[in-house]
Design an enzyme around this catalytic site. Structure first.
Site, PDB file in Angstrom:
ATOM      1  N   PRO A 150       0.886  -1.254   0.017  1.00  0.00           N
ATOM      2  CA  PRO A 150       0.021  -0.030  -0.035  1.00  0.00           C
ATOM      3  C   PRO A 150       0.901   1.247  -0.035  1.00  0.00           C
ATOM      4  CG  PRO A 150      -0.908  -1.656   1.684  1.00  0.00           C
ATOM      5  CD  PRO A 150       0.582  -2.160   1.119  1.00  0.00           C
ATOM      6  N   TYR A 151       2.105   1.360   0.799  1.00  0.00           N
ATOM      7  CA  TYR A 151       2.898   2.286   0.822  1.00  0.00           C
ATOM      8  C   TYR A 151       3.325   2.675  -0.544  1.00  0.00           C
ATOM      9  CZ  TYR A 151       7.157   5.074   1.592  1.00  0.00           C
ATOM     10  OH  TYR A 151       8.041   5.952   1.533  1.00  0.00           O
ATOM     11  N   MET A 152       4.097   1.660  -1.252  1.00  0.00           N
ATOM     12  CA  MET A 152       4.525   1.942  -2.525  1.00  0.00           C
ATOM     13  C   MET A 152       3.457   2.342  -3.456  1.00  0.00           C
ATOM     14  SD  MET A 152       7.637  -0.776  -2.505  1.00  0.00           S
ATOM     15  CE  MET A 152       8.998   0.151  -3.152  1.00  0.00           C
ATOM     16  N   SER A 154       0.996   3.951  -3.257  1.00  0.00           N
ATOM     17  CA  SER A 154       0.439   5.286  -2.997  1.00  0.00           C
ATOM     18  C   SER A 154       1.657   6.154  -3.404  1.00  0.00           C
ATOM     19  CB  SER A 154       0.439   5.747  -1.488  1.00  0.00           C
ATOM     20  OG  SER A 154       1.570   5.568  -0.765  1.00  0.00           O
TER      21      SER A 154
END
Length: 287
Positions: A150-152, A154
């Protein structure tokens, strides 16, 4: 020429360091952060005592807060030459272990927060036919790692904004750049700044050693290399200063600053650009 520069997320890490670095270089810095009269009051006062720094309240997850901060800055200084989108939140864990709401929270900061600042600052930049927007992203910004999906995602979405909007903004003399930064010892990485991690513990538990062993191996490798290469957050602040002071028209779309990558990030970025140029040519248009 000294510039007026607004930086988001200046309470810690790259943002705070960049605000100090740019102010020392003589630029006017609007150090934006949330909680200037609350949890970040101490750092807000600290930065306010430094020359060339003006602290302002800005929460990237709020349309009203972003618009108010931009309009307040424009009213006081008349223009914003540079916007640095630094505010962000990290997160680790099994992808299935993230609730949809947790992923939405991640995107609200890392993606929608950037889109909000673009939309707020572009009218004035277009009117001035001048501007620079710098975005902090991650890695080579084109491939993903497990346990950080999810972080990457975004951050890759921010890469999409920058890459696609570059042509749209060219007639107005506005440039934008992303900095795929790699891993540095900041509050976001060392655990002192809370991240948005996988929140469905029952699902995470079912993965057991299939997740914990490779996750620990990856973490050891990342932190080990960070120490081996003596990754210094000042590199990012200095890189932002270099971009600010580059001659207009010479700035790259992507400006990687990751010593651990040993040049593979630059190779990846160049290969990606070359393939995209061929693709556009085959479709019969110029980017």
């Amino acid at each position: 020429m000294k510039k007026t520069i607004l930086i988001t997320g200046t309470s810690t890490g790259f943002g705070k360091l960049t605000a100090i670095t740019l102010s020392k270089a003589g630029h006017t810095v609007i150090a934006a952060m949330r909680g200037t009269t609350g949890k970040n009051e101490a750092v807000a006062k600290e930065l306010s005592t430094l020359p060339n720094i003006d602290v302002i309240e800005l929460d990237v997850t709020s349309d009203d807060s972003v618009n108010q901060a931009i309009q307040q800055t424009l009213a006081k200084y008349g223009h914003i030459d540079v916007l640095v989108n630094n505010a962000g939140v990290s997160g680790f864990g099994i992808t299935e272990g993230y609730s949809i709401d947790q992923v939405k929270s991640m995107f609200d900061v890392n993606f929608y927060g950037v889109l909000r600042t673009y939309k707020a600052v572009l009218p004035a930049m277009r009117a001035a036919k001048n501007g620079l927007i710098i975005n902090l992203t991650t890695g080579a910004s084109g491939f993903a790692l497990p346990f950080m999906v999810p972080y990457m995602a975004s951050k890759f979405a921010v890469e999409t904004i920058a890459e696609g909007i570059q042509s749209e903004l060219k007639p107005y003399g506005i440039e934008n750049v992303t900095i795929p930064s790699g891993v540095y010892p900041t509050e976001m990485v060392n655990g002192t700044k809370a991240g948005l991690n996988a929140d469905l513990g029952d699902i995470v538990a079912t993965y057991g050693e299939n997740a914990t062993e490779p996750f620990n191996q990856m973490g050891s490798a990342l932190f080990g290399k960070m120490a081996e290469y003596k990754m210094n957050p000042q590199t990012i602040a200095d890189g932002i200063l270099a971009l600010v002071e580059m001659e207009k028209g010479t700035r790259p779309l992507r400006f990687p600053l990751d010593a651990v990558a040993q040049g593979t990030d630059r190779e990846f970025i160049q290969a990606r650009a070359d393939i995209k140029a061929k693709w556009a040519k085959n479709y019969g248009f110029k980017l």
